[in-house]
Motif scaffolding. Structure first.
Motif, mmCIF file in Angstrom:
data_model
loop_
_atom_site.group_PDB
_atom_site.id
_atom_site.type_symbol
_atom_site.label_atom_id
_atom_site.label_comp_id
_atom_site.label_asym_id
_atom_site.label_seq_id
_atom_site.Cartn_x
_atom_site.Cartn_y
_atom_site.Cartn_z
ATOM 1 N N PHE A 43 0.824 -1.217 0.000
ATOM 2 C CA PHE A 43 0.000 0.000 0.000
ATOM 3 C C PHE A 43 0.861 1.271 0.000
ATOM 4 C CE2 PHE A 43 -3.969 -2.160 2.043
ATOM 5 C CZ PHE A 43 -4.231 -2.783 0.833
ATOM 6 N N ALA A 44 1.987 1.208 0.684
ATOM 7 C CA ALA A 44 2.863 2.392 0.704
ATOM 8 C C ALA A 44 3.347 2.706 -0.710
ATOM 9 C CB ALA A 44 4.055 2.151 1.637
ATOM 10 N N GLN A 82 0.489 3.920 -3.012
ATOM 11 C CA GLN A 82 0.074 5.287 -2.722
ATOM 12 C C GLN A 82 1.002 6.303 -3.396
ATOM 13 O OE1 GLN A 82 -0.037 6.305 1.462
ATOM 14 N NE2 GLN A 82 -2.252 6.385 1.235
ATOM 15 N N ASN A 136 -4.644 12.825 -2.367
ATOM 16 C CA ASN A 136 -4.724 11.965 -1.190
ATOM 17 C C ASN A 136 -5.356 10.643 -1.599
ATOM 18 O OD1 ASN A 136 -4.554 11.088 1.380
ATOM 19 N ND2 ASN A 136 -5.940 12.601 2.274
ATOM 20 N N ILE A 137 -4.699 9.552 -1.277
ATOM 21 C CA ILE A 137 -5.176 8.227 -1.674
ATOM 22 C C ILE A 137 -5.310 7.371 -0.429
ATOM 23 C CG2 ILE A 137 -4.613 6.157 -3.006
ATOM 24 C CD1 ILE A 137 -3.047 7.960 -4.914
ATOM 25 N N SER A 138 -6.443 6.679 -0.319
ATOM 26 C CA SER A 138 -6.578 5.785 0.833
ATOM 27 C C SER A 138 -7.066 4.413 0.384
ATOM 28 C CB SER A 138 -7.537 6.376 1.868
ATOM 29 O OG SER A 138 -8.811 6.531 1.302
ATOM 30 N N PHE A 139 -6.738 3.414 1.193
ATOM 31 C CA PHE A 139 -7.100 2.026 0.905
ATOM 32 C C PHE A 139 -7.942 1.495 2.049
ATOM 33 C CE2 PHE A 139 -2.838 2.722 -0.931
ATOM 34 C CZ PHE A 139 -3.152 2.543 -2.265
ATOM 35 N N GLN A 140 -8.778 0.556 1.716
ATOM 36 C CA GLN A 140 -9.647 -0.036 2.723
ATOM 37 C C GLN A 140 -9.942 -1.475 2.287
ATOM 38 O OE1 GLN A 140 -13.125 2.402 3.271
ATOM 39 N NE2 GLN A 140 -14.293 0.718 4.133
#
Lengths: 162, 162, 162, 162, 162, 162
Positions: free
Chosen positions: D55-56, D59, D85-89
């Motif tokens: 994920f790092a 991103q 801004n990017i986020s993961f879930q």
């Protein structure tokens, strides 16, 4: 006194060493798609999009993106692409009001790593370009699913999506 | 009548011909460092930097820069990197208030020219990225010394910094 | 059931929002240096380097790198540079056999963020280019220290390295 | 005699003129996703992927791709991004063996055109990077659907996907 | 029911497959020129152009552009350039007030496709750079003719412009 | 003792400061051309070129190159292009066996510097792309003359080629 922990041994990133891999011809085929509305379908089909010939531009975008893959995907090795081919196909269900562009991208190299990422990047860039050129006529377009369809060459054997 | 002076014979630049060089596995290791203040050290260590995980981003930056070396360094030949690995290590002297990040970048190729510039560029980009992410907490950071630590492969023999 | 943790709230990276910052003229000056051996000094001074005029190429490299800063440094905002100027100066101690090129890079913009990274990137790329052009005559060159010398413009006040 | 047909009036491409549009703050949010297998899920969660922290890296890839949007998408205008801004879930259904990474990318600018393409490109590049880092553990991953979730700013009014 | 027409079979673009071509040493030489006015000639010759040493910068520009050829020319294959050399020569007719810079660019590779486009791109970028640096002293400069002078290597035989 | 000569005061390059220039709408139109043989003319006209639709690809190439101008031309300032439009026109003299493609590229910005270089770069890249796609049918093509046709906006007044 120094803290000697090398951080790369704790899970951070590297571009793995492929110096020992064999140079062979390698092919990958990726698929994507974009669902558009009726107006966009007619603009593309009739060549009335004010930004230009949608599929012609998307094809160039996909090919150029394929060549930039290793600068877009951080851990991807640079390889000399020997061929890229992108095709589009309408998948239409008039009664359901469903207009889908099927995108197929084939990438080829004679190199030490596979070209899955090049094919997937080409298909994605082509889809994004269609979105860009058509978004004035509706922002509800949906891209994907995007996946690897086929891969050959390299010691791990061929792959075909079942 | 024409003035026939060819200017390139008077000291201007060229990318020298390497067509005859042998393709071999080549490795280079470069080192850099960046000295930061106590606050920045704690932000990095505790993961409280508002721009993100400093070493993770710096590592990606270094790897991606390594792949762009020949487009950053004008006379540098393009080569297909087969591997890049960057690691960080704290060198701390609490009593002197000295917090230094040691950066080591290894680049590898199977090609006709060495990868010193790729390793040096990777280390430099990683250091610059640390500077960028931490500069809100102090602009006194100092980057370097940056130098080549090791080189192997190629007909000129290996090199190890003494 | 879904695991709803948003990873960006746990320390990963973002390019922070600067939409509200004021557009002003901003200047930054960065310094770097590269120590070379006597042979390299004479090659540069006498214009006998086989790759070309070292400082001329390094200067172009630094200016072009400054314009690529936001594509080299991951969290750095793209800004329209309005000027870049790089100068070189020999710092020589013949008796000690010490030949150092001092590099100063000034970057200027009229924009919403500072240009520290542009100046530092320009100075670093210039130093790396000198290394590249001279490395056939000795790989012991050392780059740095590299640091910010001056910054003006923006609401956080000016900075001058003490 | 000349054939005077101007080809651009017959459907080819142009980058449409936006000189008269107003500079305002503009925001876009795009979503994508990638479905992975159980092994990949555990590699990502436990940090055991041999290429690094998935994920790092994804991103950083998404943020850097956002900044390259106008060089990937041919008819897209260059704009100065002011924030990404990017986020993961994780969206997991263990009983069905379904492991999906939801990706959300927000792009922001103060400029004359919207940032839909920047947000969509960021989300796509993040998804492709996850694919690249995990493909050694299974090539059946599926990316998408990828779509625009929200857009605000500009004279055409806001958009929210229903 | 689907419309199954594959659009790529109807004249759109592809990067043709060169996987089967032989890797050999390949050379191409391209020529361009730029006609300038008397003032610009004296600025270049006397080094009084306020942007710098015109030929030095143009040479670097040409070499760097050669390395970017496959990202500028859409259907051009990426190849590892092994050498680029650009030279300038004044062709002056004082009585007619004619001042022409002749530009010659040689590109070399050991690869599967020719380097005509690399040589032509290098010559063009050098000419454009001269234009850029001198345009404050007259915008009437004319670039070209630009053409291929020589090509060798590859199975199609050598080419020399008659 | 140090040699204090600053080399930039002796003729090397800089990107000149434009921070004080006014932001206005600026337009530039550049022209180029490429002369092809009869076979290439028929391939383009009839859409039988094996690499694809020549003008469609050349147009995309020109637009994308315009956006890359400041990374191709070293001393050129980065500016946000607000529009690019490229058109082609055949200029044919059948009796003389002369087939010329006239290329016109218009670039537009709202910025602090002119867009002459963007227009010239777009026209040049379009011409080079035509060369690339058609070279299998004859390498005798000649590009140019390439020149600025028109410029407006900015304090130096408009320019029209006489």
């Amino acid at each position: 006194m120094s803290d000697l922990t090398h951080f790369n041994e704790q899970g951070r990133a590297k571009m793995v060493d492929v110096s020992d891999k064999q140079e062979t011809v390698r092919i990958a085929v990726a698929c994507s798609s974009i669902e558009v509305n009726r107006l966009i379908h007619s603009q593309i089909s009739e060549g009335t999009n004010k930004k230009g010939d949608v599929f012609a531009v998307a094809q160039v975008a996909g090919i150029m993106a394929a060549k930039q893959t290793s600068s877009i995907i951080p851990m991807c090795h640079p390889i000399p692409l020997t061929g890229v081919n992108i095709s589009f196909q309408w998948d239409i269900d008039e009664s359901a009001g469903r207009y889908v562009v099927r995108i197929e991208a084939e990438a080829k190299t004679k190199g030490v790593t596979g070209v899955e990422m090049e094919a997937l990047t080409a298909a994605s860039a082509a889809a994004l370009t269609i979105y860009d050129m058509c978004k004035a006529a509706g922002k509800d377009m949906v891209i994907g699913p995007t996946y690897l369809q086929h891969k050959s060459g390299g010691k791990n054997g061929d792959y075909d999506r079942s």
